[in-house]
Design an enzyme around this catalytic site. Sequence first.
Site, PDB file in Angstrom:
ATOM      1  N   LYS A  82       0.821  -1.206   0.000  1.00  0.00           N
ATOM      2  CA  LYS A  82       0.000   0.000   0.000  1.00  0.00           C
ATOM      3  C   LYS A  82       0.861   1.263   0.000  1.00  0.00           C
ATOM      4  O   LYS A  82       1.976   1.272   0.529  1.00  0.00           O
ATOM      5  CB  LYS A  82      -0.895  -0.027   1.242  1.00  0.00           C
ATOM      6  CG  LYS A  82      -1.992   1.018   1.303  1.00  0.00           C
ATOM      7  CD  LYS A  82      -2.841   0.770   2.547  1.00  0.00           C
ATOM      8  CE  LYS A  82      -3.970   1.791   2.693  1.00  0.00           C
ATOM      9  NZ  LYS A  82      -4.789   1.513   3.901  1.00  0.00           N
ATOM     10  N   SER A 158      -9.468   1.844   2.905  1.00  0.00           N
ATOM     11  CA  SER A 158      -8.548   2.668   2.150  1.00  0.00           C
ATOM     12  C   SER A 158      -7.534   1.905   1.310  1.00  0.00           C
ATOM     13  O   SER A 158      -6.793   2.515   0.545  1.00  0.00           O
ATOM     14  CB  SER A 158      -7.805   3.611   3.104  1.00  0.00           C
ATOM     15  OG  SER A 158      -7.051   2.883   4.044  1.00  0.00           O
ATOM     16  N   SER A 182      -9.999  -1.134   6.590  1.00  0.00           N
ATOM     17  CA  SER A 182      -9.365  -0.751   5.327  1.00  0.00           C
ATOM     18  C   SER A 182      -8.760  -1.869   4.508  1.00  0.00           C
ATOM     19  O   SER A 182      -8.375  -1.647   3.370  1.00  0.00           O
ATOM     20  CB  SER A 182      -8.288   0.314   5.583  1.00  0.00           C
ATOM     21  OG  SER A 182      -8.867   1.510   6.031  1.00  0.00           O
TER      22      SER A 182
END
Length: 466
Positions: A82, A158, A182
């Site tokens: 990420k 996210s 997330s």
Amino acid sequence: MVLDEVSKLTLDQMLQGFRAGTIDPVEVMELTLDQIRRVNGEINALYELRPDENLAAAKAAARRYGEGRPSGALDGVPVTIKDSMHAIDTRWHHGSRIHADGVVGTTDAPPTERLKAANAIIVGKAKMPDFGLSGSGVSSFHGIVRNPWGLAWNPGGSSAGAGASLAAGIGMMSVGSDIAGSVRLPASHCGLAALKPTQGMIAHTPASDIRSAGPMTRYAADLEAHLRVLGGLHRYDRFSLPVTEPSESFGKARVAVYGSFGFGPPVETAVLDVLSRAEQAVAGLVAKVASAPPPYDFDAYLPIDDMFKLRGWREHVGVAEQLRQHTPRQLFDWFKEARDWSAERIALFEAGVARGVAQTNALFEDSDFLLTPVMPVVNFPAEERGVDPAMPLRHCTFTAMFNQSGHPAVSLCGGFDSRGLPVGVQLVGRRFDDIRLCRLAAELEAVLWPGGPEAREWPLQPRKPT
């Protein structure tokens, strides 16, 4: 070999093929890089792409396998990490223009370090929304990440780019991070599996008592192996823990099923239908399954939302004043009230969080596992930050509670709605019971999808709006 075949491999099948010489790491990498070139412009999932380095690493892995000396638990396996995961010589943006051109990494975060030690090949970084404070793929720096199951739909967040890229057949795993859901939310949006571990079991930086790093995969059967690679004590994370081995199987376990927590957006019918299907499936795996009424006596998400407002305000004021103008107006309007909060006001929401944690802990007094939806809705448009414009994480009803309490939770695909969009279900375990949780999730997946990975179909060609 073609990409469709790669997308239907479990991690164990890929590694066995590498060792036996029936699958070539170079061919897998070439297919992966070709898929990135083909679809990344549509789904907008990845950045920091270094194909020449990746191909060279795959050739080195192929030589090691050919010589019978593979090195590392994930030698030659393509993965992503990420945006918020630090890695040497890659840019960290936290999804936002507020950080200008980003920050070049000078150290590896613990998950990055462990992937490199395992000789996994990091093919890119996955895009995320501003500050990680929306369950979406809307970013002022990266643009809009789109769901390959339907480009008009949200990939969730996210860990948005992670979900979109895995569903499109890119890589075998992505390390995301989860502060309110997330990794689990995008897993639900994109038909994947994801683990938010017991707090600390996968080390991360900066150390946090609520944010966890966690693996996202196409199949729940892969989660345990990735937990073992990523997990354990680490010198940089003071909350880190060893991976705990289970003391028994889950055959005698008790599962409580919650279709509502008593607050948040109404749960859609399609979500409840998939939950019912999962409830029937898990009943054949454990000793007892029982539906339970809403367990909380107040809206336990609201104090968590206040905590996120304060977090957003601190990131906003933590950069140079001239950069603050780049904070998206919708987010600023949501968290700006935190600038005037007194110590008493902060103590009030902290007490609310503690009350919610106490009630979450009580859910396990008579149960070993919980089965819930991942979120109350199936999906929402790609351009939106959430289902409630004034509260971008409002749909984290079923996930955020377990970040606060530290319990491990897995999301896996339970089915699809009438539009062909994935719907996830969540299994939650007792703290430190991560391995048994992953194994129950893998068995539940096997019952829900009796044809196994070979029967699953993935949107390798992203589906355009109709």
